[in-house]
Structures are given as C-alpha cells and as structure tokens.
Design an enzyme around this catalytic site. Sequence first.
Site, short mmCIF file in Angstrom:
data_model
loop_
_atom_site.label_atom_id
_atom_site.label_comp_id
_atom_site.label_asym_id
_atom_site.label_seq_id
_atom_site.Cartn_x
_atom_site.Cartn_y
_atom_site.Cartn_z
CB THR A 116 -31.42 1.85 43.86
OG1 THR A 116 -32.30 1.33 44.86
CG2 THR A 116 -30.47 0.75 43.43
CD GLU A 117 -30.53 4.10 38.50
OE1 GLU A 117 -29.35 4.47 38.30
OE2 GLU A 117 -31.08 3.20 37.83
CB SER A 118 -28.58 9.40 42.24
OG SER A 118 -29.85 9.84 42.73
CE1 TYR A 213 -31.00 0.60 39.64
CE2 TYR A 213 -32.60 -0.82 38.56
CZ TYR A 213 -32.18 0.43 38.95
OH TYR A 213 -32.95 1.52 38.65
#
Length: 278
Positions: A116-118, A213
């Site tokens: 999800t982040e990168s 998120y």
Amino acid sequence: MRLLAAVAAACALALAPAAHAEIWGFVDAQGTAHFAAEKLDARYELFFRGGESFDTAEGVAAPQAEPPAAAPAPAAARVLSFLQVSPGFRLVQPQVREAAREHGIELALLQALIATESGFDPGAVSPKGAIGLMQVMPATAERYGVSGDARAPVERKLKDPRTNLRAGARYLRDLLRMFPGRLELALAAYNAGEGAVQKAGNRIPNYPETKNYVRTVMQLYAMLQPEPPAAATPQAPRRVRMELPGPGGADARRNMPPGLAAVTPLEGPGAPAVVVHD
C-alpha cells in the site's frame, strides 16, 4: 510471543468482510503496482473482487467472472501475482521476512503495508517526503537511530531496503503496542501520525486518505493470510500393481506373500501377470 497474537481476535470481525471487498490498482510506467480500496483517479481499475479473477499480463485487466466449474484461486495467489509485476518485490523479500521476524510482525501484515505504501519500490518518495519501501519520514527514521552525514544523509539511507524496513517495522511495532488490540488504529497512526489518532479520541481520523489507507491495508492483509492447512482425510485403500513373469512366477511356485489377491494373467500367451493388493 508474536505481537499480533493479542490482536488477532479483535481484528477477526474487521477482516471478515474483506473476503468480498474490492481492490483497485494500476501498474505505472516503471512497473510498480499501486493499490487502493476505491478508485482514486482514472488510472485505477478494479482488478479484484471476491469470486472474480484477474490477469496482470497486460497491466491491470478488467475482472472477469470465473467459469462456474472452476475452483476460485486463493486470494493470496491473486494479490501476489499482481505484486510480482513490481521489479522490487522479489528482490526485497528476504529483507522483508527478516524485518518481520526481528520485530515480531506478521509477514502478511508487513507485506500488505509495504504494498500500500510503495508497491515495493525502494526508491519511492512521496510529495510529503516519505521515503522508500515503508515510506518512512526522515524525522521518524532519526527517532529509530538512523543518522546521516554529509556523505550519506538520512534521505539516501532510507532508500536502502534493510535500513528502511528496520526503521519502519520498529515504528509499526511500537504503534501496535500503543494501540493494543486495535490494528486499524495502529495503521491509521502509521499513515496520519499517532497524534492524529489520539486527537480523534482513539478513532480513525476523519481523513479520506487515512480511511482509504486503512481499508486497503486491512483488505490486502486478509488476502495475504496463508491458507489454513487442509484437514487430513482418511486414505482409501491403495491398489498396488505388480508385474510378474509368466509361467514359473510366484503363483506357479505357490509362494505369494499373504494378503495378495490371486494372480490375474493378462490377455495373450506369455503375458505378465498382475497382482492386485487391496
């Protein structure tokens, strides 16, 4: 004891609906996969919904219903198939596993957060200055002992997967301890900061980005859970076929081992016999 053992029961209800949740995504020009729980802009396409399949051979394919007779593929296999288009995914798996073991974080959770982040891009930098696999802010990294100098500032060090994972995993571990049994709050704090969660009365802050998120990480986490081992089933008696020479074999000598059925010769002269053990 693993840190998530204490939160597993509390998260069960939150994770249950994810089996039928939607995940949207796209693959950028560098081959990095991006995920969201909803369509954030025109690039995002629906590629996973419970009971449907997708194919990433040509980027993000539109979902197509599986034939009724086909067994649905495990959700984890689908998500991993999508992640594998990211060049960094396989390269950093040893470091991801190491960080999960070192800090007592479940591997599926760490993978879901990084995805999800990168999208597993070690060189990712957000508009706000978060860096690397786990999108760690330089100030956060310094809290966890990452120091820079003129030759290698913190920002450069955070692009090293092992350094980034150690700082990010330690931060996530501390958030799990700060919000025991509330995985969704730990994730919200990772995205918006623990102060924002506390200011919201220990609730997910009313920020659309943070809500999206948390849903995305939770859904990917549920999908990446390893399949439970199949229950052992009694095995049916096996038939053992043994070929013996024709005349003069074990049957002719009357020295067949006990428990073997009578020899049934195959058709044709001189054909070998077949002994069947039920």
